[in-house]
Structure formats: C-alpha cells, structure tokens
Write an enzyme that holds these catalytic residues in place. Structure first.
Site, PDB file in Angstrom:
ATOM      1  CG  PHE A   4      18.991  17.779  55.985  1.00 43.63           C
ATOM      2  CD1 PHE A   4      18.288  16.591  56.086  1.00 43.63           C
ATOM      3  CD2 PHE A   4      18.273  18.930  55.671  1.00 43.63           C
ATOM      4  CE1 PHE A   4      16.913  16.538  55.883  1.00 43.63           C
ATOM      5  CE2 PHE A   4      16.896  18.903  55.463  1.00 43.63           C
ATOM      6  CZ  PHE A   4      16.213  17.693  55.563  1.00 43.63           C
ATOM      7  CB  CYS A  24      20.996  14.063  55.572  1.00 45.04           C
ATOM      8  SG  CYS A  24      19.591  12.977  55.338  1.00 45.04           S
ATOM      9  CB  THR A  50      14.833  12.203  60.589  1.00 42.84           C
ATOM     10  OG1 THR A  50      14.759  11.174  59.607  1.00 42.84           O
ATOM     11  CG2 THR A  50      16.080  12.030  61.419  1.00 42.84           C
TER      12      THR A  50
HETATM   13  C1  HEM Z   1      22.740  11.443  57.941  1.00 37.80           C
HETATM   14  C2  HEM Z   1      19.178  14.433  59.366  1.00 37.80           C
HETATM   15  C3  HEM Z   1      16.022  12.001  56.554  1.00 37.80           C
HETATM   16  C4  HEM Z   1      19.484   8.766  55.520  1.00 37.80           C
HETATM   17  C5  HEM Z   1      22.033  12.479  58.537  1.00 37.80           C
HETATM   18  C6  HEM Z   1      22.638  13.485  59.399  1.00 37.80           C
HETATM   19  C7  HEM Z   1      21.628  14.308  59.808  1.00 37.80           C
HETATM   20  C8  HEM Z   1      20.409  13.845  59.193  1.00 37.80           C
HETATM   21  C9  HEM Z   1      21.764  15.491  60.746  1.00 37.80           C
HETATM   22  C10 HEM Z   1      24.117  13.578  59.804  1.00 37.80           C
HETATM   23  C11 HEM Z   1      24.355  12.768  61.041  1.00 37.80           C
HETATM   24  C12 HEM Z   1      25.757  12.892  61.594  1.00 37.80           C
HETATM   25  O1  HEM Z   1      26.515  13.794  61.229  1.00 37.80           O
HETATM   26  O2  HEM Z   1      26.094  12.059  62.450  1.00 37.80           O
HETATM   27  C13 HEM Z   1      18.012  14.034  58.710  1.00 37.80           C
HETATM   28  C14 HEM Z   1      16.742  14.722  58.820  1.00 37.80           C
HETATM   29  C15 HEM Z   1      15.859  14.047  58.012  1.00 37.80           C
HETATM   30  C16 HEM Z   1      16.575  12.934  57.420  1.00 37.80           C
HETATM   31  C17 HEM Z   1      16.478  15.953  59.689  1.00 37.80           C
HETATM   32  C18 HEM Z   1      14.406  14.321  57.728  1.00 37.80           C
HETATM   33  C19 HEM Z   1      13.773  15.404  57.947  1.00 37.80           C
HETATM   34  C20 HEM Z   1      16.688  10.928  56.007  1.00 37.80           C
HETATM   35  C21 HEM Z   1      16.119   9.969  55.107  1.00 37.80           C
HETATM   36  C22 HEM Z   1      17.096   9.054  54.841  1.00 37.80           C
HETATM   37  C23 HEM Z   1      18.284   9.442  55.546  1.00 37.80           C
HETATM   38  C24 HEM Z   1      14.691   9.987  54.569  1.00 37.80           C
HETATM   39  C25 HEM Z   1      17.077   7.830  53.955  1.00 37.80           C
HETATM   40  C26 HEM Z   1      16.602   7.161  53.444  1.00 37.80           C
HETATM   41  C27 HEM Z   1      20.650   9.212  56.091  1.00 37.80           C
HETATM   42  C28 HEM Z   1      21.912   8.498  55.993  1.00 37.80           C
HETATM   43  C29 HEM Z   1      22.860   9.273  56.686  1.00 37.80           C
HETATM   44  C30 HEM Z   1      22.144  10.446  57.194  1.00 37.80           C
HETATM   45  C31 HEM Z   1      22.164   7.164  55.280  1.00 37.80           C
HETATM   46  C32 HEM Z   1      24.347   8.960  56.869  1.00 37.80           C
HETATM   47  C33 HEM Z   1      25.152   9.519  55.723  1.00 37.80           C
HETATM   48  C34 HEM Z   1      26.644   9.251  55.864  1.00 37.80           C
HETATM   49  O3  HEM Z   1      27.175   9.369  56.967  1.00 37.80           O
HETATM   50  O4  HEM Z   1      27.267   8.951  54.856  1.00 37.80           O
HETATM   51  N1  HEM Z   1      20.691  12.726  58.418  1.00 37.80           N
HETATM   52  N2  HEM Z   1      17.873  12.962  57.876  1.00 37.80           N
HETATM   53  N3  HEM Z   1      17.992  10.586  56.246  1.00 37.80           N
HETATM   54  N4  HEM Z   1      20.822  10.370  56.808  1.00 37.80           N
HETATM   55 FE1  HEM Z   1      19.379  11.713  57.252  1.00 37.80          FE
END
Ligand code: HEM
Length: 473
Positions: A410, A417, A269
C-alpha cells in the site's frame, strides 16, 4: 566510503534503453533486468530522462523515508494526470489541493468510518453471489466480475451512485472507458511523445474518453446539488466541508478529479487482488482447505444470514491469505520517489559500516522506481521459499515483527494508500463469501498464471466454474 557507479544496460541512440521495456507487461522486463543487474541499476529513456530502479529490501527501506524522499510523478502517472490532474493520487505533494483533499478525506477513509460503508459492500457482494449461483455452470471471468464488484462498490459507497454493472452483459461504458484509459496511460508512458498524437495505438478515443468520464463525474455532482441527501458519503463530505487549515472548500474541479481518483485507485487494485487470491488458493488446495475450515468455524452454516463485521474480524487465516497475496502480487507493482537533497543509499544488507556493501549517490530530484513486486520476494527477508504462497508466514506475530518496509503493497508514509481500510474490508467480505458458498475450479485445470498489466496487474485469461457447495445447496 567510495561511491560506486549505478550500472546501466547498453543504450542505443535516440531510444536509450526504452526498447528494453515491454509496453504490454513492463513488469516482466523489470524482473528480467533485476536478474541481470541485481539490487540497483538505471535506465535512460527517450529524451535523455534517466530513472534509477531499486529492487532489494535494504534499498527500498532507505527510500521509504519521508524526511529524505518524496513521491515523484513518473511517466505513467503523468499520463494518468490527463484525467485525474491534481487529485490525491496523481498530485505533486506541493500542490495545495493535495493537502486539502488529504486532510478532508483521511478521516473519511478511517477504519472506523469504513465500517459505516459495510452495508453498501454487502449490497454489491450479494449481486456477485447471485450471479455466480445462477451462471456458475457457465464460464465465469473472475477478473471481469471482480471489476464490476469493486467499481460498483466504490461508486455506491463514495457517491451513492449505482453503475449496476451486474445487470448488463457488456461492461458499462464508463468502466470500459476507464479500463482503456488506464491501459493507454501505461503504454503511452514508454512511447515517444511525438507518437501520442497519431491514431496508431488506439489513441483515437483517448481524449474523448477523458472528456466523457469528466462529464459523467460532473453530472453526478450536479445531480447531488439538485437533490441533496442526508447521506454522509464522501461526495457530501467533499461538497460540504471546509479544510481545517486553509478554511477553503474543495473546488468543483477538485471534487471531480477526486471522484475520478477513487474510481481509478479503488477498483483495479482491489479487483486484481481478489483475482490473484482466487488463483493462489486454487493452486494451493491445502491452503484453501485451511481457509474453508476457518470460515466454516467462524461464520457458521451458510443459511442466508449476512456475514457480520465481527465474524470477519475473527478470521485470521483469511487475513494471512490476503497479506500473502499482496506480497506475491502487489497489484500496484511499483511506485516512484525522488530525493529531496543529494543523498547516499547503501546496498547489500544496507549497513553503512559493512565494507561489503556498495554506496550509491542519488541526486536531488532523480526519479527512482521502487519495485515493490520484486523487493517483496527478497530472499534476505523471506527466505528460500520467497516465491511460494505460504500464508502461515504472515501469522502468529510474524507479520508484526517484519522489518520496516518489508511488506508494503500500500505504499509508504504521507503518500501511502488512503483506501487501505476500505479495500481490506471489501476483500475480507468477498473472499469469505465466495469460498464459503462455492466450490470453485479453473475451467482449464492446467491454467498457469499469465499476467496482464494496465496501471496495475491482474491474471489474464483465467476462467472459472463455480458450484454451490453441497452443504449450503
Ligand atoms: C495510493 C495500493 C485500494 C485510493 C496508493 C499507493 C499504493 C496503493 C501502492 C501509493 C502509490 C504511490 O506511492 O504512488 C492500493 C492497493 C489497493 C488499493 C494494493 C487494494 C488492494 C485503494 C482503494 C482506494 C484507494 C479502495 C479508494 C477509494 C488511493 C488514493 C491514493 C492511493 C487516493 C493516493 C494517496 C495520496 O497520494 O495521498 N494505493 N490501493 N486505494 N490509493 Fe490505494
């Protein structure tokens, strides 16, 4: 009000609508279908599974409501579960390990705590800068180098582990395996289960890659147990803290799945976002000039001093560039939800009292794909120039005044996220560093965006020349 049927393209026997979805870049098929069917439609996949797709801001806003909808684990995430299981990102909300990991890890990823990870980010960012200084006259593949950067950064900051991927010409095996795994997971999602077991589509190494990656994570944990450190990284937090609600520790298995989850969710991402930001800036030289002016003013001359967090905090235009990049290219283009009970959603402008708006029924448990990529270009919200890159629309209080759910790269609510502050800080540092230090250009001046999709999207075949700017040479 009367309930309108949800339109569906004509289906063929057995395959249903599966043949409408390009397995390499599903996004393009969804864009085309949005043009044909508008705000909402449904598709039937192999085995009779029906999915509703929503494209307009009004509908997305209604589906972004934790009291009415929960995250659903769609076809692609089911595949990702082969590696990450009930880790945070791929867990069903009702799985106990989601709650435990969420409560333990949310504070660890807070803006405040992420500031303590800045040193690790600087360390890896310096490696990128050094490589570009030395190799810039040759061809730079930014998508690859940003992947090295984000992978090495999340591994260093979360588990004090160095992949050292800037020190090898080839991508380290683990990163290669992860990339293959995510690409495979994406195409497997749209392919009949019966074909999964055949060695036709590069399935050969799929199972083996999963085994290897789990083993690598287990090794990192074993190593930490044998050599405990004072370092308060995420790994030591996961090993040493009890959930305040249940009083339970995370099991070794759960820790492995979450380590792998950070690597999955934390690298593609962010590296995609950095590559897209570079693309948009090079395509819009007036915006790039504006960013440069801000960086020169707020950060001062590039004399080898490290950029501080305080300085980054003053760069407003940089933040606008990042927001606008994620609006036009949310690297996670879609997400899935399902209604908790049968419920009605209203099309058009979303106002139930407006007789021009259609009402649609979605049943309890019905999978819905929210197309963030498409809704963040909704003309009702963003105007006629919704498709152009204009960071100014994200500044001067305009961003804060956006309607709920208009800008949500996010995700939303309880399942939003967790890594947002981490990704934000990392991207600020990297974009500020490269655009302050280098003159960057496409190797092919006529390059136009081609999208490549695995779990997330990124620019394909984009290559750069990079030169030190005269002022800092
Ligand atoms: C969940 C986007 C960076 C860890 C999500 C979701 C999105 C997203 C859209 C929701 C997914 C869903 O509803 O199914 C992004 C974008 C990023 C980014 C655009 C960077 C530009 C990161 C980073 C990490 C991370 C750097 C961690 C180290 C997570 C985790 C979830 C998540 C663990 C799941 C949370 C949960 O369901 O409890 N992200 N993310 N993400 N992201 Fe990110």
């Amino acid at each position: 009000a009367e309930i309108s049927p949800i339109p569906q393209p004509p289906a063929v026997p057995f395959l249903g609508n599966t043949n409408l979805i390009d397995t390499h870049v599903p996004l393009h098929s969804f864009e085309l279908l949005a043009q044909q069917y508008g705000e909402i439609y449904k598709l039937v996949f192999i085995g009779g599974r029906t999915t509703v797709i929503v494209n307009s801001h009004a509908l997305v806003r209604q589906c972004s409501d934790d009291t009415r909808f929960v995250k659903t684990i769609g076809a692609t995430l089911k595949q990702v579960r082969n590696l990450a299981g009930d880790g945070l990102f791929t867990a069903y909300g009702v799985e106990p390990n989601w709650g435990i990991a969420h409560r333990l890890l949310m504070p660890a990823f807070s803006t405040l705590n992420v500031r303590t990870m800045y040193e690790g980010m600087l360390d890896i960012c310096d490696q990128l800068l050094l490589k570009w200084e030395r190799f810039g006259s040759e061809t730079i593949d930014p998508a690859e180098d940003f992947t090295r950067l984000t992978f090495d950064t999340i591994a260093l900051c979360s588990m004090s582990h160095r992949f050292n991927s800037f020190y090898s010409m080839e991508m380290p095996k683990f990163i290669q395996q992860m990339t293959d795994f995510l690409t495979q997971s994406n195409s497997r999602a749209y392919r009949p289960g019966i074909l999964q077991s055949l060695p036709l589509f590069g399935n050969g190494s799929y199972e083996e890659d999963i085994k290897d990656m789990k083993e690598a994570a287990r090794e990192i944990i074993r190593n930490r147990r044998e050599h405990p450190t004072e370092k308060r990284d995420l790994l030591s937090l996961m090993l040493g803290s009890k959930d305040p609600v249940t009083g339970e520790f995370l099991s070794e298995d759960a820790i492995i799945k979450n380590l792998l989850t950070f690597l999955i969710a934390g690298h593609e991402t962010t590296s995609g976002m950095l590559t897209f930001a570079t693309y948009f800036l090079l395509k819009n030289p007036d915006k790039l000039r504006k960013l440069r002016e801000e960086l020169d003013e707020k950060l001062g001359p590039d004399d080898g001093e490290e950029i501080s967090l305080e300085q980054l905090g003053e760069c407003e235009y940089l933040v606008a560039v990042m927001r606008e990049t994620l609006r036009l290219s949310p690297t996670a283009t879609a997400r899935g939800v399902e209604p908790i009970e049968d419920t009605i959603i209203v099309g058009g402008d979303g106002d139930p009292a407006n007789p021009a708006n259609k009402h649609f029924m979605v049943k309890k448990g019905q999978g819905i794909i929210i197309q963030e990529y498409i809704q963040m270009r909704d003309h009702r919200i963003w105007g006629e120039d919704a498709d152009s890159f204009r960071p100014e629309r994200m500044m001067g209080g305009a961003f804060e005044k956006l309607p709920p759910a208009a800008w949500q790269p996010f995700g939303f609510g309880a399942r939003a996220c967790i890594g947002r502050p981490f990704a934000w800080q990392e991207a600020q540092l990297v974009l500020a560093s490269i655009f302050r230090r280098f003159d960057i250009s496409f190797t092919d001046p006529s390059y136009n965006l081609v999208i490549k999709q695995a779990l997330t999207i990124k620019p394909k075949d984009m290559h750069l020349h990079v030169k030190l700017r005269p002022a800092s040479a």
